[in-house]
Design a protein around this motif. Structure first.
Motif, PDB file in Angstrom:
ATOM      1  N   VAL A   2       0.202  25.180 -34.105  1.00 26.34           N
ATOM      2  CA  VAL A   2      -0.249  23.935 -35.227  1.00 26.34           C
ATOM      3  C   VAL A   2      -1.648  23.990 -35.121  1.00 26.34           C
ATOM      4  O   VAL A   2      -2.236  24.028 -36.194  1.00 26.34           O
ATOM      5  N   VAL A   3      -2.180  23.893 -34.070  1.00 24.17           N
ATOM      6  CA  VAL A   3      -3.723  23.845 -33.970  1.00 24.17           C
ATOM      7  C   VAL A   3      -4.416  25.076 -34.523  1.00 24.17           C
ATOM      8  O   VAL A   3      -5.545  25.016 -35.260  1.00 24.17           O
TER       9      VAL A   3
ATOM     10  N   LEU B 216       7.632  29.080 -39.677  1.00 24.62           N
ATOM     11  CA  LEU B 216       7.930  27.807 -39.905  1.00 24.62           C
ATOM     12  C   LEU B 216       6.824  27.006 -39.903  1.00 24.62           C
ATOM     13  O   LEU B 216       6.508  25.960 -41.013  1.00 24.62           O
ATOM     14  N   ILE B 217       5.806  27.119 -39.032  1.00 25.97           N
ATOM     15  CA  ILE B 217       4.748  26.309 -39.068  1.00 25.97           C
ATOM     16  C   ILE B 217       3.869  26.428 -40.340  1.00 25.97           C
ATOM     17  O   ILE B 217       2.974  25.644 -40.771  1.00 25.97           O
ATOM     18  N   TYR B 218       3.826  28.033 -40.826  1.00 33.41           N
ATOM     19  CA  TYR B 218       2.828  28.130 -41.829  1.00 33.41           C
ATOM     20  C   TYR B 218       3.035  27.572 -43.226  1.00 33.41           C
ATOM     21  O   TYR B 218       2.473  27.370 -44.123  1.00 33.41           O
TER      22      TYR B 218
ATOM     23  N   MET C  88      -0.911  14.909 -38.275  1.00 36.12           N
ATOM     24  CA  MET C  88      -0.240  13.786 -37.544  1.00 36.12           C
ATOM     25  C   MET C  88       0.509  14.049 -36.532  1.00 36.12           C
ATOM     26  O   MET C  88       0.459  13.316 -35.557  1.00 36.12           O
ATOM     27  N   PHE C  89       1.315  15.172 -36.363  1.00 33.42           N
ATOM     28  CA  PHE C  89       1.691  15.906 -35.266  1.00 33.42           C
ATOM     29  C   PHE C  89       0.756  15.936 -34.106  1.00 33.42           C
ATOM     30  O   PHE C  89       1.181  15.607 -32.963  1.00 33.42           O
ATOM     31  N   ILE C  90      -0.303  16.587 -34.069  1.00 26.28           N
ATOM     32  CA  ILE C  90      -1.393  16.694 -33.237  1.00 26.28           C
ATOM     33  C   ILE C  90      -1.742  15.539 -32.725  1.00 26.28           C
ATOM     34  O   ILE C  90      -1.835  15.329 -31.421  1.00 26.28           O
ATOM     35  N   LYS C  91      -1.968  14.396 -33.576  1.00 23.05           N
ATOM     36  CA  LYS C  91      -2.639  13.247 -33.111  1.00 23.05           C
ATOM     37  C   LYS C  91      -1.631  12.581 -32.099  1.00 23.05           C
ATOM     38  O   LYS C  91      -1.807  11.793 -31.119  1.00 23.05           O
ATOM     39  N   GLU C  92      -0.255  12.671 -32.502  1.00 21.87           N
ATOM     40  CA  GLU C  92       0.820  12.090 -31.758  1.00 21.87           C
ATOM     41  C   GLU C  92       0.934  12.887 -30.526  1.00 21.87           C
ATOM     42  O   GLU C  92       1.416  12.064 -29.337  1.00 21.87           O
TER      43      GLU C  92
ATOM     44  N   PRO D 159       2.842  21.096 -44.445  1.00 20.46           N
ATOM     45  CA  PRO D 159       1.816  20.621 -45.110  1.00 20.46           C
ATOM     46  C   PRO D 159       0.834  20.168 -44.092  1.00 20.46           C
ATOM     47  O   PRO D 159       0.985  19.579 -42.893  1.00 20.46           O
ATOM     48  N   LEU D 160      -0.561  20.409 -44.170  1.00 21.06           N
ATOM     49  CA  LEU D 160      -1.691  19.996 -43.186  1.00 21.06           C
ATOM     50  C   LEU D 160      -1.596  18.466 -42.845  1.00 21.06           C
ATOM     51  O   LEU D 160      -1.793  18.307 -41.913  1.00 21.06           O
ATOM     52  N   PRO D 161      -1.164  17.677 -43.690  1.00 22.57           N
ATOM     53  CA  PRO D 161      -1.215  16.060 -43.200  1.00 22.57           C
ATOM     54  C   PRO D 161      -0.285  15.854 -42.184  1.00 22.57           C
ATOM     55  O   PRO D 161      -0.346  15.184 -41.262  1.00 22.57           O
ATOM     56  N   LEU D 162       0.973  16.556 -42.385  1.00 23.88           N
ATOM     57  CA  LEU D 162       1.977  16.594 -41.515  1.00 23.88           C
ATOM     58  C   LEU D 162       1.606  17.248 -39.933  1.00 23.88           C
ATOM     59  O   LEU D 162       1.715  16.613 -39.026  1.00 23.88           O
ATOM     60  N   CYS D 163       0.762  18.388 -39.972  1.00 23.98           N
ATOM     61  CA  CYS D 163       0.396  19.074 -38.899  1.00 23.98           C
ATOM     62  C   CYS D 163      -0.895  18.025 -38.156  1.00 23.98           C
ATOM     63  O   CYS D 163      -0.519  17.896 -37.023  1.00 23.98           O
TER      64      CYS D 163
END
Length: 363
Positions: free
Chosen positions: A351-352, A264-266, A275-279, A269-273
């Motif tokens: 994700v990282v 699923l993670i693969y 955003m998720f990490i920053k949150e 899209p990278l922009p969404l990833c």
């Protein structure tokens, strides 16, 4: 085109049976294979016969025969002697080479068909028509294996070894569609289990490492019921290979249906990833975790959030582990002892890892 080694082996066998010397030449008169000890015919004799209208001819103590590939002259066969017996041997030898040509061409056509099938380059109607023409069963269950070696498919060792391994399986195909991987399209029997499919991967690895001295990774897709869906299993195997490199580096065999959340993670899209990490990590970056913290986190997850078992395996006091988890909670706002927070943290770390992998291949 038949290899010169195969041609030589064929005429050696024929001479062993008939005691008649035979040679095979191309249309320019160049000898490709021969059993002659003293060749008195010349290239000009062969090329002159090739340009003539006759299909066979006796010249200077030799019999010449033309061998065609779909009405296109491919070879000239020379038999030593001008008797009727030699003529019959020459005709039989020509027929044998003609049969080999057909067999090799069909094998080549099958390989091309499988490659185009894997790459999804065929229309549905072409798949069924060509499969029927090539005598390939369209209703057999199949699964696709991808074998990535440290030498790539340009090294013939892996390809040859795998062709040998699957040589007795007439419904299996071994090919290569790029410079990195070897592909096996394998028939799946009705009662073959997932464990048995995994065992095939183990057999491939074991054979390559022990016999060909090649280190490899194997991935495979899901079983498909019809030949038209083989490309689907191939795409799944490709994804499994890539996802395995990111999240399951310690595994040499990766099945598509065992990828779990990594699959699923693969596909995110990278922009969404980002955003998720920053949150999730508002005050601290995952890169700032020291080795001790990462070891603690991974071991805690391995032991299903069990504090006692984790502390025992880390050889630390329970209170020390609790202190580390409390410290992590203060820096991230996530308490790994709480299931929801643990799931969020686990996904964030994956994700990282995915982001780092994608950045590494971009550069």
């Amino acid at each position: 085109m038949i290899s010169n080694q195969v041609l030589q082996s064929t005429i050696d066998s024929l001479k062993g049976i008939t005691r008649v010397d035979i040679a095979i030449a191309d249309i320019d008169g160049k000898i490709l294979s021969s059993t002659f000890s003293d060749e008195q015919y010349t290239e000009s004799m062969v090329s002159s016969f090739a340009d003539s209208q006759a299909d066979s001819q006796a010249v200077g103590g030799y019999q010449f025969f033309k061998i065609f590939d779909e009405h296109q002259l491919e070879y000239v066969l020379i038999a030593k002697g001008d008797t009727d017996d030699v003529y019959m041997v020459g005709k039989l030898a020509s027929f044998q080479i003609q049969t080999l040509l057909v067999a090799y061409k069909e094998k080549f056509d099958k390989d091309n068909f499988i490659k185009n099938l894997l790459l999804d380059n065929l229309l549905l109607v072409d798949i069924y028509n060509r499969a029927k023409k090539l005598h390939i069963d369209i209703g057999v269950k199949r699964v696709v294996y991808i074998i990535e070696t440290d030498k790539g498919s340009n090294d013939s060792g892996a390809l040859d070894a795998l062709k040998t391994l699957f040589a007795t399986k007439t419904k299996d195909f071994v090919t290569a569609v790029d410079e990195k991987n070897v592909i096996v399209v394998k028939e799946v029997k009705p009662n073959e289990s997932a464990e048995e499919l995994y065992h095939v991967g183990e057999t491939i690895l074991d054979m390559l490492e022990t016999e060909a001295m090649i280190h490899a990774r194997v991935s495979f897709g899901t079983v498909v019921n019809e030949i038209k869906d083989v490309s689907k299993s191939y795409k799944e195997a490709k994804m499994a290979l890539e996802v395995g490199k990111i999240f399951y580096e310690d595994r040499n065999i990766i099945a598509y249906n065992r990828l779990g959340i990594g699959r699923l993670i693969y596909q995110l899209p990278l922009p969404l990833c980002k955003m998720f990490i920053k949150e999730i990590f508002t005050t601290i970056s995952p890169d700032e975790f020291d080795e001790e913290t990462l070891t603690t986190i991974n071991k805690f997850f391995e032991n299903n959030l069990n504090v006692s078992e984790t502390s025992r395996q880390l050889y630390i006091h329970r209170n020390t582990l609790v202190y580390r988890l409390d410290k992590l909670q203060r820096s991230t706002g996530l308490d790994l002892r709480v299931f929801d927070d643990a799931i969020t943290f686990k996904i964030a770390l994956m994700v990282v890892k995915y982001m780092k992998y994608m950045e590494s291949i971009d550069y």
